[in-house]
Design a protein around this motif. Structure first.
Motif: not given
Length: 91
Positions: A5-12, A45-51, A53-58
């Motif tokens: 999930g951290s590879v995606f910059e936005g929603d996935f 939005r629309d059945r997407t997910f988001r991490i 940014p701090l968790i993504r960076a970690y």
């Protein structure tokens, strides 16, 4: 899952993570729900997910470099597949 999930910059989507990890879609949706309940990821939005940014960076900072690079390659293939699908639907 968090590394993929951290590879995606936005929603996935669950489909995107399934493609990156090779996991079954149904199982991926179940795992994502567990991460939402633990506030490690959030609904987009629309059945997407988001991490966050701090968790993504970690996650990126503690991930194995070669494994992260492989996820990035899979992400590129997934995005090309997605673009082709959208382009095909637009015709």
């Amino acid at each position: 899952i968090l590394m993929a999930g951290s590879v995606f910059e936005g929603d996935f989507t669950a489909d995107g993570l399934s493609y990156l990890t090779g996991a079954q879609l149904g199982g991926m949706e179940y795992l994502l729900e567990g991460l939402v309940k633990r506030s490690l990821i959030f609904r987009g939005r629309d059945r997407t997910f988001r991490i966050h940014p701090l968790i993504r960076a970690y996650v990126r900072s503690v991930s194995d470099g070669s494994e992260l690079e492989e996820m990035r390659r899979r992400h590129a293939r997934y995005m090309l597949r997605w673009v082709r699908k959208v382009k095909g639907e637009a015709k």
